[in-house]
Design a protein around this motif. Structure first.
Motif, PDB file in Angstrom:
ATOM      1  N   GLY A  40       0.800  -1.217   0.000  1.00  0.00           N
ATOM      2  CA  GLY A  40       0.000   0.000   0.000  1.00  0.00           C
ATOM      3  C   GLY A  40       0.835   1.269   0.000  1.00  0.00           C
ATOM      4  N   TYR A  41       2.129   1.135   0.328  1.00  0.00           N
ATOM      5  CA  TYR A  41       2.998   2.307   0.339  1.00  0.00           C
ATOM      6  C   TYR A  41       3.059   2.990  -1.027  1.00  0.00           C
ATOM      7  N   LEU A  42       2.900   2.220  -2.093  1.00  0.00           N
ATOM      8  CA  LEU A  42       2.949   2.813  -3.429  1.00  0.00           C
ATOM      9  C   LEU A  42       1.807   3.802  -3.645  1.00  0.00           C
ATOM     10  N   GLU A  43       0.614   3.429  -3.207  1.00  0.00           N
ATOM     11  CA  GLU A  43      -0.532   4.343  -3.322  1.00  0.00           C
ATOM     12  C   GLU A  43      -0.317   5.581  -2.460  1.00  0.00           C
ATOM     13  N   HIS A  44       0.259   5.398  -1.274  1.00  0.00           N
ATOM     14  CA  HIS A  44       0.525   6.541  -0.397  1.00  0.00           C
ATOM     15  C   HIS A  44       1.538   7.497  -1.033  1.00  0.00           C
ATOM     16  N   ILE A  45       2.558   6.934  -1.686  1.00  0.00           N
ATOM     17  CA  ILE A  45       3.547   7.770  -2.365  1.00  0.00           C
ATOM     18  C   ILE A  45       2.878   8.568  -3.485  1.00  0.00           C
ATOM     19  N   GLU A  46       2.046   7.906  -4.278  1.00  0.00           N
ATOM     20  CA  GLU A  46       1.353   8.583  -5.372  1.00  0.00           C
ATOM     21  C   GLU A  46       0.448   9.695  -4.843  1.00  0.00           C
ATOM     22  N   GLU A  47      -0.296   9.403  -3.777  1.00  0.00           N
ATOM     23  CA  GLU A  47      -1.193  10.410  -3.182  1.00  0.00           C
ATOM     24  C   GLU A  47      -0.396  11.598  -2.659  1.00  0.00           C
ATOM     25  N   ALA A  48       0.710  11.321  -1.984  1.00  0.00           N
ATOM     26  CA  ALA A  48       1.535  12.405  -1.435  1.00  0.00           C
ATOM     27  C   ALA A  48       2.115  13.260  -2.552  1.00  0.00           C
ATOM     28  N   ALA A  49       2.579  12.633  -3.626  1.00  0.00           N
ATOM     29  CA  ALA A  49       3.134  13.378  -4.758  1.00  0.00           C
ATOM     30  C   ALA A  49       2.061  14.278  -5.381  1.00  0.00           C
ATOM     31  N   ARG A  50       0.860  13.752  -5.529  1.00  0.00           N
ATOM     32  CA  ARG A  50      -0.250  14.559  -6.080  1.00  0.00           C
ATOM     33  C   ARG A  50      -0.559  15.753  -5.170  1.00  0.00           C
ATOM     34  N   GLU A  51      -0.566  15.503  -3.875  1.00  0.00           N
ATOM     35  CA  GLU A  51      -0.863  16.574  -2.922  1.00  0.00           C
ATOM     36  C   GLU A  51       0.211  17.656  -2.965  1.00  0.00           C
ATOM     37  N   ILE A  52       1.473  17.254  -3.003  1.00  0.00           N
ATOM     38  CA  ILE A  52       2.569  18.227  -3.078  1.00  0.00           C
ATOM     39  C   ILE A  52       2.470  19.028  -4.381  1.00  0.00           C
ATOM     40  N   ALA A  53       2.249  18.339  -5.483  1.00  0.00           N
ATOM     41  CA  ALA A  53       2.143  19.026  -6.773  1.00  0.00           C
ATOM     42  C   ALA A  53       0.977  20.000  -6.784  1.00  0.00           C
ATOM     43  N   GLY A  54      -0.138  19.620  -6.167  1.00  0.00           N
ATOM     44  CA  GLY A  54      -1.319  20.469  -6.154  1.00  0.00           C
ATOM     45  C   GLY A  54      -1.220  21.667  -5.226  1.00  0.00           C
ATOM     46  N   GLU A  55      -0.491  21.513  -4.131  1.00  0.00           N
ATOM     47  CA  GLU A  55      -0.412  22.589  -3.135  1.00  0.00           C
ATOM     48  C   GLU A  55       0.808  23.480  -3.306  1.00  0.00           C
ATOM     49  N   ILE A  56       1.946  22.885  -3.605  1.00  0.00           N
ATOM     50  CA  ILE A  56       3.196  23.643  -3.648  1.00  0.00           C
ATOM     51  C   ILE A  56       3.583  24.038  -5.073  1.00  0.00           C
ATOM     52  N   HIS A  57       3.140  23.262  -6.054  1.00  0.00           N
ATOM     53  CA  HIS A  57       3.446  23.497  -7.466  1.00  0.00           C
ATOM     54  C   HIS A  57       4.959  23.547  -7.739  1.00  0.00           C
ATOM     55  N   PRO A  58       5.684  22.498  -7.341  1.00  0.00           N
ATOM     56  CA  PRO A  58       7.140  22.500  -7.582  1.00  0.00           C
ATOM     57  C   PRO A  58       7.456  22.254  -9.052  1.00  0.00           C
ATOM     58  N   GLN A  59       8.656  22.660  -9.455  1.00  0.00           N
ATOM     59  CA  GLN A  59       9.105  22.390 -10.820  1.00  0.00           C
ATOM     60  C   GLN A  59       9.524  20.938 -10.957  1.00  0.00           C
ATOM     61  N   HIS A  60       9.996  20.345  -9.862  1.00  0.00           N
ATOM     62  CA  HIS A  60      10.356  18.933  -9.837  1.00  0.00           C
ATOM     63  C   HIS A  60      10.198  18.412  -8.413  1.00  0.00           C
ATOM     64  N   LEU A  61      10.147  17.090  -8.281  1.00  0.00           N
ATOM     65  CA  LEU A  61       9.964  16.446  -6.992  1.00  0.00           C
ATOM     66  C   LEU A  61      10.964  15.306  -6.882  1.00  0.00           C
ATOM     67  N   VAL A  62      11.674  15.278  -5.763  1.00  0.00           N
ATOM     68  CA  VAL A  62      12.648  14.227  -5.509  1.00  0.00           C
ATOM     69  C   VAL A  62      12.122  13.348  -4.380  1.00  0.00           C
ATOM     70  N   LEU A  63      12.039  12.048  -4.648  1.00  0.00           N
ATOM     71  CA  LEU A  63      11.629  11.068  -3.649  1.00  0.00           C
ATOM     72  C   LEU A  63      12.872  10.412  -3.076  1.00  0.00           C
ATOM     73  N   PHE A  64      12.925  10.243  -1.757  1.00  0.00           N
ATOM     74  CA  PHE A  64      14.004   9.484  -1.136  1.00  0.00           C
ATOM     75  C   PHE A  64      13.509   8.947   0.186  1.00  0.00           C
ATOM     76  N   GLY A  65      14.252   8.016   0.777  1.00  0.00           N
ATOM     77  CA  GLY A  65      13.718   7.426   1.983  1.00  0.00           C
ATOM     78  C   GLY A  65      14.696   6.651   2.816  1.00  0.00           C
ATOM     79  N   GLY A  66      14.122   5.908   3.754  1.00  0.00           N
ATOM     80  CA  GLY A  66      14.887   5.121   4.703  1.00  0.00           C
ATOM     81  C   GLY A  66      15.201   3.736   4.181  1.00  0.00           C
ATOM     82  N   CYS A  67      15.522   2.855   5.106  1.00  0.00           N
ATOM     83  CA  CYS A  67      16.011   1.532   4.724  1.00  0.00           C
ATOM     84  C   CYS A  67      14.986   0.705   3.954  1.00  0.00           C
ATOM     85  N   GLN A  68      13.697   0.914   4.203  1.00  0.00           N
ATOM     86  CA  GLN A  68      12.694   0.144   3.463  1.00  0.00           C
ATOM     87  C   GLN A  68      12.830   0.378   1.966  1.00  0.00           C
TER      88      GLN A  68
END
Length: 108
Positions: A40-68
């Protein structure tokens, strides 16, 4: 930037992450074990990316994370390609994490 990890992962490099968050450059997506186990983490990542794009309107988005992020065999190339097309912005996955030390020049 969107940091993806469990609650315990957010403490690594805490002062760097805190400063980036204060500057409005970093958002956290804190996931639970069940999200990793079920995929389910994949859907959460997609939702978060959509929310960031909709609210902040960045030119690009970088995803990174922990050991998982490093331990799962997720196809981040396809995920970022699909998100880039959907959102109309460049979405990249950064392999730098606390397992290898945060390296702003790490290969994607």
């Amino acid at each position: 930037m969107l940091f993806i990890g469990s609650r315990s992962c957010t403490r690594h490099k805490g002062t760097v992450k805190l400063e980036l968050q204060r500057e409005g450059k970093l958002t956290f997506l804190v996931l639970e074990e069940i999200d990793w186990i079920t995929g389910g983490y994949l859907e959460h990542i997609e939702e978060a990316a959509r929310e960031i794009a909709g609210e902040i309107h960045p030119q690009h988005l970088v995803l990174f994370g922990g050991c998982q992020i490093e331990l799962l065999s997720t196809d981040y190339e396809t995920l970022t390609k699909d998100l880039s097309q959907e959102l109309g912005i460049e979405v990249r996955f950064h392999k730098g994490c606390h397992l290898v030390g945060y390296d702003p020049n790490a290969e994607e």
